[in-house]
Design a protein around this motif. Sequence first.
Motif, short mmCIF file in Angstrom:
data_model
loop_
_atom_site.label_atom_id
_atom_site.label_comp_id
_atom_site.label_asym_id
_atom_site.label_seq_id
_atom_site.Cartn_x
_atom_site.Cartn_y
_atom_site.Cartn_z
N VAL A 17 5.10 29.60 -43.19
CA VAL A 17 4.88 30.31 -44.44
C VAL A 17 6.01 31.31 -44.66
O VAL A 17 6.46 31.97 -43.73
CB VAL A 17 3.51 31.03 -44.44
CG1 VAL A 17 3.38 31.97 -43.26
CG2 VAL A 17 3.27 31.79 -45.75
N GLY A 18 6.48 31.40 -45.88
CA GLY A 18 7.42 32.43 -46.29
C GLY A 18 6.70 33.44 -47.15
O GLY A 18 5.72 33.11 -47.82
N ILE A 19 7.17 34.67 -47.14
CA ILE A 19 6.55 35.74 -47.92
C ILE A 19 7.65 36.50 -48.66
O ILE A 19 8.67 36.83 -48.07
CB ILE A 19 5.76 36.71 -47.02
CG1 ILE A 19 4.65 35.98 -46.28
CG2 ILE A 19 5.19 37.87 -47.84
CD1 ILE A 19 3.97 36.83 -45.21
N ILE A 20 7.42 36.77 -49.94
CA ILE A 20 8.32 37.62 -50.72
C ILE A 20 7.50 38.81 -51.22
O ILE A 20 6.46 38.63 -51.85
CB ILE A 20 8.92 36.88 -51.93
CG1 ILE A 20 9.63 35.60 -51.48
CG2 ILE A 20 9.89 37.79 -52.69
CD1 ILE A 20 10.09 34.73 -52.65
N THR A 21 7.95 40.02 -50.91
CA THR A 21 7.20 41.20 -51.35
C THR A 21 8.11 42.41 -51.46
O THR A 21 9.20 42.45 -50.88
CB THR A 21 6.03 41.50 -50.40
OG1 THR A 21 5.21 42.54 -50.96
CG2 THR A 21 6.53 41.94 -49.03
N LYS A 22 7.65 43.42 -52.17
CA LYS A 22 8.30 44.73 -52.19
C LYS A 22 7.25 45.81 -51.92
O LYS A 22 7.42 46.95 -52.32
CB LYS A 22 9.02 44.97 -53.52
CG LYS A 22 8.17 44.81 -54.75
CD LYS A 22 9.02 44.90 -56.02
CE LYS A 22 10.01 43.77 -56.11
NZ LYS A 22 10.76 43.74 -57.37
N ASN A 23 6.19 45.41 -51.22
CA ASN A 23 5.09 46.34 -50.96
C ASN A 23 4.88 46.49 -49.46
O ASN A 23 4.77 45.49 -48.74
CB ASN A 23 3.81 45.84 -51.63
CG ASN A 23 2.77 46.94 -51.78
OD1 ASN A 23 2.54 47.72 -50.87
ND2 ASN A 23 2.15 47.01 -52.95
N SER A 24 4.79 47.71 -48.98
CA SER A 24 4.60 47.97 -47.56
C SER A 24 3.21 47.57 -47.07
O SER A 24 2.94 47.60 -45.87
CB SER A 24 4.84 49.45 -47.26
OG SER A 24 3.96 50.27 -48.01
#
Length: 357
Positions: free
Chosen positions: A163-170
Amino acid sequence: MNSNNFIKGRGAQQNTPNRFLENSHETRDDFLEFCRLEGEDADKNKTQYIPIFPKTIVNKVNSPDVGMLYSMNPYQGCEHGCIYCYARNTHEFWGYSPGLDFERKILIKKAAPELLEAKLKSKRWEAKTIVLSGNTDCYQPAEKKFGITRACLEIFQKYRHPVGIITKNSLILRDLDILKELAKDRLVGVNVSVTSLSEETRRILEPRTASIKKRLETIRILSENNIPVNAMLAPIIPGINSHEIMNLAKAVSDNGARSFAFTIVRLNGAIGGIFTDWIKKALPDRADKVLHQIEECHGGNLNDSRFGIRSRGEGKIATQIHDLVRLARHTYFKDKSFPKLNHESHLPYKSGQTRLF
């Protein structure tokens, strides 16, 4: 910034009409004046969570220049409110505006974990990396309330699936326990978006996202736990954050990122009008200059839809950005690389348990 008519805590400053709907909603001046006289709010600016019931959750990505084959989105719409977000246009397909509706009407897919499990158990499915947040951030504020992303990660762990994850949230650090287990078998890679090192820029560009300090800390903690991180220095917006490329690259490298990627902003569909309205209110002194520089990167337009070129840009300004990116990679990432994920472990776990023979 003109604070008198700026909606605080939101990116978009208007609800543009949905191009697929015959009728549109308009807030008239006489209604606004009535609300003022009565001491009432014309717009309560509240976020709504709306359950939806899709039949599938894993999407095949047909665009050849996106860098992923499959994605899934537990939520549609995103409260982070990033003004440049390409996903805004998709909210029109659900009958909403790509403007304020995109940030305030969040569609919730509670059945996502069950749908994902059915997909991974399918005899016809062969393991390919599925990216959480191909469209909208899987760790946006709604995740605190609903926990759908964590439940999906538990499914990926159960079936030993990459799985890959893209986020800008801690908030991703809440799930460090699962991520560490996935990372042991090279089953997870995380992409953390860092668009600026300036909190002032971050607040107006991405109003409900984690602070820059928190994002760099997130990269550091993930990296310290052997979870590979690619930093997304995207989008690069001429006149807003293009001067930060070297400093951004150094900051994410110093905190453990193994690589970084970038795009040059393009304002496709309704986003061109939404962004233009926003920048004239948020940064009126720079608005025309920034818009003209974006146009210079796309042959005189705010958008370019050509695959392979649309996110790279063309022209003098785009060339300067690419030169800085090459220098940044050579200076701060010369001996680093992002690992390939493991696609071999899934098959023995297709039934949810290890095969004996």
